[in-house]
Scaffold this motif. Structure first.
Motif, PDB file in Angstrom:
ATOM      1  N   PRO A 601       0.808  -1.229   0.000  1.00 56.33           N
ATOM      2  CA  PRO A 601       0.000   0.000   0.000  1.00 56.33           C
ATOM      3  C   PRO A 601       0.837   1.272   0.000  1.00 56.33           C
ATOM      4  N   ARG A 602       1.907   1.291   0.774  1.00 55.67           N
ATOM      5  CA  ARG A 602       2.760   2.485   0.812  1.00 55.67           C
ATOM      6  C   ARG A 602       3.407   2.739  -0.544  1.00 55.67           C
ATOM      7  N   LEU A 603       3.888   1.681  -1.182  1.00 59.94           N
ATOM      8  CA  LEU A 603       4.533   1.844  -2.486  1.00 59.94           C
ATOM      9  C   LEU A 603       3.547   2.360  -3.535  1.00 59.94           C
ATOM     10  N   LEU A 613      -4.185   1.064  -5.606  1.00 58.86           N
ATOM     11  CA  LEU A 613      -4.208   1.052  -4.144  1.00 58.86           C
ATOM     12  C   LEU A 613      -5.604   0.706  -3.635  1.00 58.86           C
ATOM     13  N   VAL A 614      -6.632   1.367  -4.168  1.00 57.56           N
ATOM     14  CA  VAL A 614      -8.005   1.098  -3.740  1.00 57.56           C
ATOM     15  C   VAL A 614      -8.404  -0.325  -4.117  1.00 57.56           C
ATOM     16  N   GLU A 615      -8.012  -0.762  -5.303  1.00 57.75           N
ATOM     17  CA  GLU A 615      -8.325  -2.120  -5.747  1.00 57.75           C
ATOM     18  C   GLU A 615      -7.711  -3.148  -4.804  1.00 57.75           C
ATOM     19  N   PHE A 616      -6.471  -2.913  -4.383  1.00 52.92           N
ATOM     20  CA  PHE A 616      -5.814  -3.851  -3.460  1.00 52.92           C
ATOM     21  C   PHE A 616      -6.515  -3.851  -2.106  1.00 52.92           C
ATOM     22  N   LEU A 617      -6.769  -2.661  -1.557  1.00 48.97           N
ATOM     23  CA  LEU A 617      -7.363  -2.568  -0.227  1.00 48.97           C
ATOM     24  C   LEU A 617      -8.759  -3.190  -0.183  1.00 48.97           C
ATOM     25  N   ARG A 618      -9.491  -3.143  -1.293  1.00 48.70           N
ATOM     26  CA  ARG A 618     -10.883  -3.591  -1.274  1.00 48.70           C
ATOM     27  C   ARG A 618     -11.100  -4.977  -1.887  1.00 48.70           C
ATOM     28  N   LYS A 619     -10.240  -5.396  -2.779  1.00 53.26           N
ATOM     29  CA  LYS A 619     -10.481  -6.637  -3.499  1.00 53.26           C
ATOM     30  C   LYS A 619      -9.504  -7.758  -3.175  1.00 53.26           C
ATOM     31  N   ASP A 620      -8.303  -7.429  -2.730  1.00 52.29           N
ATOM     32  CA  ASP A 620      -7.298  -8.464  -2.480  1.00 52.29           C
ATOM     33  C   ASP A 620      -7.527  -9.089  -1.101  1.00 52.29           C
ATOM     34  N   PRO A 621      -7.702 -10.409  -1.022  1.00 55.77           N
ATOM     35  CA  PRO A 621      -7.938 -11.058   0.285  1.00 55.77           C
ATOM     36  C   PRO A 621      -6.830 -10.789   1.291  1.00 55.77           C
ATOM     37  N   ARG A 622      -5.600 -10.588   0.821  1.00 62.05           N
ATOM     38  CA  ARG A 622      -4.487 -10.350   1.749  1.00 62.05           C
ATOM     39  C   ARG A 622      -4.661  -9.057   2.520  1.00 62.05           C
ATOM     40  N   ALA A 623      -5.380  -8.093   1.926  1.00 66.00           N
ATOM     41  CA  ALA A 623      -5.538  -6.782   2.556  1.00 66.00           C
ATOM     42  C   ALA A 623      -6.477  -6.811   3.746  1.00 66.00           C
ATOM     43  N   ARG A 624      -7.211  -7.910   3.933  1.00 63.01           N
ATOM     44  CA  ARG A 624      -8.148  -7.974   5.054  1.00 63.01           C
ATOM     45  C   ARG A 624      -7.447  -7.984   6.404  1.00 63.01           C
ATOM     46  N   SER A 625      -6.163  -8.335   6.400  1.00 66.59           N
ATOM     47  CA  SER A 625      -5.422  -8.349   7.665  1.00 66.59           C
ATOM     48  C   SER A 625      -4.891  -6.970   8.042  1.00 66.59           C
ATOM     49  N   HIS A 629      -7.583   1.218  11.155  1.00 71.13           N
ATOM     50  CA  HIS A 629      -7.098   2.607  11.179  1.00 71.13           C
ATOM     51  C   HIS A 629      -6.013   2.843  10.125  1.00 71.13           C
ATOM     52  N   VAL A 630      -5.257   1.787   9.790  1.00 72.72           N
ATOM     53  CA  VAL A 630      -4.247   1.922   8.739  1.00 72.72           C
ATOM     54  C   VAL A 630      -4.925   2.034   7.376  1.00 72.72           C
ATOM     55  N   ARG A 631      -5.928   1.193   7.151  1.00 77.18           N
ATOM     56  CA  ARG A 631      -6.685   1.254   5.903  1.00 77.18           C
ATOM     57  C   ARG A 631      -7.338   2.630   5.747  1.00 77.18           C
ATOM     58  N   ALA A 632      -7.933   3.118   6.837  1.00 74.39           N
ATOM     59  CA  ALA A 632      -8.600   4.429   6.794  1.00 74.39           C
ATOM     60  C   ALA A 632      -7.615   5.546   6.483  1.00 74.39           C
ATOM     61  N   GLN A 633      -6.398   5.421   6.996  1.00 76.73           N
ATOM     62  CA  GLN A 633      -5.392   6.465   6.770  1.00 76.73           C
ATOM     63  C   GLN A 633      -4.998   6.530   5.298  1.00 76.73           C
ATOM     64  N   TYR A 634      -4.850   5.373   4.656  1.00 76.51           N
ATOM     65  CA  TYR A 634      -4.523   5.360   3.225  1.00 76.51           C
ATOM     66  C   TYR A 634      -5.648   5.992   2.408  1.00 76.51           C
ATOM     67  N   LEU A 635      -6.898   5.632   2.714  1.00 78.12           N
ATOM     68  CA  LEU A 635      -8.032   6.126   1.944  1.00 78.12           C
ATOM     69  C   LEU A 635      -8.304   7.598   2.215  1.00 78.12           C
ATOM     70  N   LYS A 636      -7.935   8.054   3.397  1.00 78.17           N
ATOM     71  CA  LYS A 636      -8.164   9.450   3.757  1.00 78.17           C
ATOM     72  C   LYS A 636      -7.441  10.391   2.800  1.00 78.17           C
ATOM     73  N   THR A 637      -6.253  10.003   2.354  1.00 72.82           N
ATOM     74  CA  THR A 637      -5.476  10.867   1.454  1.00 72.82           C
ATOM     75  C   THR A 637      -6.098  10.953   0.064  1.00 72.82           C
ATOM     76  N   LEU A 638      -6.979   9.988  -0.282  1.00 75.02           N
ATOM     77  CA  LEU A 638      -7.606   9.971  -1.606  1.00 75.02           C
ATOM     78  C   LEU A 638      -9.003  10.579  -1.591  1.00 75.02           C
ATOM     79  N   ARG A 639      -9.485  10.888  -0.431  1.00 71.02           N
ATOM     80  CA  ARG A 639     -10.878  11.323  -0.287  1.00 71.02           C
ATOM     81  C   ARG A 639     -11.085  12.729  -0.832  1.00 71.02           C
ATOM     82  N   LEU A 678     -15.944   3.346   3.311  1.00 68.16           N
ATOM     83  CA  LEU A 678     -14.568   3.734   2.980  1.00 68.16           C
ATOM     84  C   LEU A 678     -13.583   2.640   3.391  1.00 68.16           C
ATOM     85  N   CYS A 679     -13.484   2.375   4.682  1.00 67.37           N
ATOM     86  CA  CYS A 679     -12.455   1.436   5.148  1.00 67.37           C
ATOM     87  C   CYS A 679     -12.965   0.010   5.313  1.00 67.37           C
TER      88      CYS A 679
END
Length: 737
Positions: A601-603, A613-625, A629-639, A678-679
């Motif tokens: 996500p940082r990269l 980034l949004v596709e990974f956070l929302r669609k990739d099963p690995r992102a569920r872990s 608050h970390v997920r929300a922080q990434y999405l906050k910058t795109l809002r 969002l998150c």
């Protein structure tokens, strides 16, 4: 194991007494004897010259007795006798040059390549004895040819051409002998108990502590000041009630980068540990990737204070779930003031490089905690180091030490000691030229300069090399990086430095290898090339271990990060290509899920790949872990930044009846209607209504936030909701991707 080469061509000034020449050369062989069980690894190159043959009066009696010196034998011959001949050393390789090339030389050059008379007879006899005593597997007879002249060293030399057999034979010989010499060590498997998380972390800091002590000189007054502070009786300190801003438990060491703060703290820690009653905790920020996280520091400190058991595990679990520093502070303060295994005995906390914590807010928060009277119990004393711009704002700062430049005599001793580790010595003139640089009073500059001299192979141009050193830390680092890049025809140096610059906390070595293979067309980098690359960059890198025991690479100092950016990544586009390469590797090739969710996500965010980034956070099963608050922080910058509170134009975001009970639209496992849009956090109670600004709801009719189809009313739609975290900002929920 590590392989350290010793090149005796330079390091002995021309005016050195003959006794010292013998002691240096043969002493280095003695060191090799110790490290290789009496069978030193040697590569002996013999041409048609015998080398210096000293007179009997020139050889000290001590050398004659210690090394059984034989009158009439050259220094080279004595080295062969001591290191190989007398003990039939199987680790000695002899490369004998065919004299046929002499016919290609101009007559005026012959004396420089061929001896006459007694010297010629000696070298011929020496070669014959070697061939008679050692098996053919240890002897290479090779040919070379004259290619022209070389004037790069300031003096004209003949340039030779060699076949590939020459270098490949030596390489294969050494590899074979290393494996056979250390066979017992390499084949014996020692079953070790699995280290705990705390032990693994402590091992990293212990290694760094030992490394920083090796080249520490002087600073005796500064060490004593720190020890006096630690031993100061609380009853003799200023009463905190007289000045609420004065903290008697904190001591600051402040200086510019490279002045030796870490080495000073390491020396002070070692002195403190010598006291059997002392309870010492130390944390070197930057010594390993995890050390730059404030949460890691707090967790290690709690492990130091508390006994192993369920209570400690409960505290660590709470700290892992913290997403606000204020929560972390409350937990740490509770642990500090609770009954612990330390009791009320004096306890000392050392934190080096506070300014290197990963987030500026972490730096300011930690300094605020430590400087608050009463945060640390009365029996605690804390020593921290930082750069001036991050020190606690106090005028003047209490209990503060500013590090000055090294005195000339200390700088001289440091340079001599550094080079002496590799049996090298500068002439008095060269040493003075080095110390005349104003930056030589900076320990980091001086150690880097000495390392550059150590690996510099053209000893005739050593003085010129010293004079050309840039007189600033950043300038010297830039020149080192530029040299390494220019000398590397494969671009491996440039690629590794650039990739590592994109990994703020360092990266596992195998991940870097995988990413670099992408740059090389997908082919794996040969092990030998990678080992050579690591060795080439050893002065710029720090090698640590991750929780699985794998090597992890990072830059050894923050100044290197700036120098790499200055030399190799001057534009955003130059850096973006490496961010993309790393992102592709972690997303598609890395099998370590924890690493993927931490790095990817940082990269993607830094590369500006918002859609991915949004596709990974929302669609990739690995992102569920990923924590909410970390997920929300990434999405906050795109809002979207358009305000959508009462009184502003806005439209309620809706989810159609078909998508209401589906799952996964926002990366969650709960129904869409019960999840933050969002998150993806499950919202059980107190959900906040989500709104769209006019710019993102231009159709004039409601459409489903999930499927984007018009909402027709049957089945009835559901209002989209936000969790407390995402609902705190009353702005449009559309993401700019």
């Amino acid at each position: 194991m590590c392989l350290v080469e010793c090149d005796l061509r330079w390091g002995i000034p021309k005016d050195t007494p003959s006794g010292k020449i013998f002691a240096t050369c043969l002493g280095e062989l003695d060191r090799c004897h110790q490290d290789t069980f009496g069978k030193p690894l040697m590569v002996v190159l013999l041409g048609e010259r015998a080398g210096w043959i000293p007179q009997a009066a020139e050889v000290p009696q001590e050398i004659v007795e210690t090394y059984n010196w034989i009158n009439g034998v050259s220094v080279t011959g004595t080295e062969i006798l001591h290191g190989a001949y007398r003990n039939c050393n199987p680790n000695a390789a002899f490369c004998l040059r065919d004299p046929s090339f002499l016919a290609q030389l101009p007559s005026q050059d012959l004396p420089r390549y061929q001896d006459k008379g007694h010297h010629a007879l000696f070298i011929q006899t020496l070669k014959e004895q070697v061939c008679n005593r050692f098996p053919k597997q240890q002897i290479l007879k090779y040919k070379c040819q004259v290619l022209g002249t070389d004037c790069t060293t300031g003096m004209e030399k003949v340039r030779m051409g060699f076949s590939d057999e020459f270098s490949s034979w030596i390489l294969q010989f050494l590899k074979t002998r290393i494996l056979q010499t250390f066979s017992e060590q390499t084949t014996t498997i020692v079953q070790k108990k699995q280290l705990s998380w705390q032990q693994t972390e402590l091992a990293q800091h212990q290694l760094f502590l030992n490394q920083k002590q090796q080249l520490f000189l002087g600073r005796n007054i500064e060490i004593q000041n720190i020890l006096d502070f630690l031993n100061m009786d609380a009853a003799n300190t200023q009463n905190p009630s007289q000045n609420e801003n004065f903290c008697t438990s904190l001591y600051q060491v402040i200086s510019q980068p490279g002045m030796g703060k870490s080495s000073l703290l390491a020396a002070s820690i070692s002195k403190t540990l010598q006291s059997p009653k002392s309870k010492v905790f130390y944390h070197f920020v930057g010594c390993c990737p995890s050390s730059v996280q404030l949460s890691n520091l707090v967790m290690r400190l709690c492990c130091f204070i508390m006994l192993d058991g369920p209570e400690l595990e409960d505290v660590l679990l709470k700290l892992r779930d913290c997403w606000r520093n204020e929560e972390m502070k409350g937990i740490l303060e509770m642990v500090l003031h609770s009954t612990s295994r330390l009791g009320n005995s004096p306890s000392y906390v050392f934190i080096d490089g506070v300014n290197q914590l990963s987030h500026p807010s972490d730096v300011s928060d930690l300094l605020s905690w430590l400087s608050t009277p009463g945060f640390l119990p009365h029996h605690y004393k804390c020593v921290i180091s930082c750069i001036p711009t991050t020190s606690i704002n106090s005028n003047p700062p209490p209990n503060c030490l500013y590090l000055d430049l090294l005195p000339m005599d200390t700088a001289q001793s440091l340079a001599m000691m550094y080079l002496s580790r590799y049996c090298k010595t500068l002439s008095s003139e060269q040493l003075q030229q080095l110390l005349q640089k104003s930056s030589s009073a900076n320990p980091l500059w001086l150690s880097l300069a000495c390392e550059e001299l150590r690996v510099f192979g053209v000893f005739e141009m050593l003085t010129k090399k010293i004079l050309e050193f840039p007189d600033s830390l950043q300038g010297l680092l830039a020149s080192i990086i530029q040299r390494l890049v220019q000398e590397d025809q494969s671009n491996l140096v440039k690629n590794l430095l650039s990739l590592l610059h994109c990994c703020k906390e360092g990266a596992v070595e195998t991940d870097l290898q995988g990413a670099m293979s992408t740059l090389d067309g997908g082919a794996e980098i040969p092990t030998m090339h990678w080992a050579s690359l690591r060795r080439t960059l050893s002065s710029l890198l720090r090698v640590g271990r991750d929780y699985r025991g794998r090597d992890r690479l990072s830059f050894f100092h923050g100044s290197v990060v700036q120098a790499v950016e200055q030399c190799l990544l001057t534009s955003y586009n130059a850096r973006k290509q490496y961010l993309l390469i790393l992102a592709d590797y972690y997303e598609h090739k890395c099998t370590e899920e924890a690493t993927v969710v931490h790095q990817l996500p940082r990269l993607l965010q830094e590369a500006g790949l918002n859609g991915r980034l949004v596709e990974f956070l929302r669609k990739d099963p690995r992102a569920r872990s990923i924590q909410a608050h970390v997920r929300a922080q990434y999405l906050k910058t795109l809002r979207c930044s358009h305000v959508c509170r009462n009184g502003f134009p806005r439209t309620a975001a809706m989810i159609c009846g078909m998508c209401t009970f589906k799952v996964g639209a926002f990366g969650q496992l709960f129904p869409n209607k019960q999840s933050c849009v969002l998150c993806g956090t499950h919202v059980a109670i107190m959900g906040k209504e989500a709104f769209l600004c006019p710019q993102h709801n231009r159709t004039g009719r409601s459409e489903c936030l999930v499927c984007k189809l018009p909402i027709i009313g049957v089945p009835p739609p559901t209002p989209a909701i936000l969790c407390h975290m995402c609902g705190f900002s009353e702005t449009c929920i559309s993401l700019n991707i």
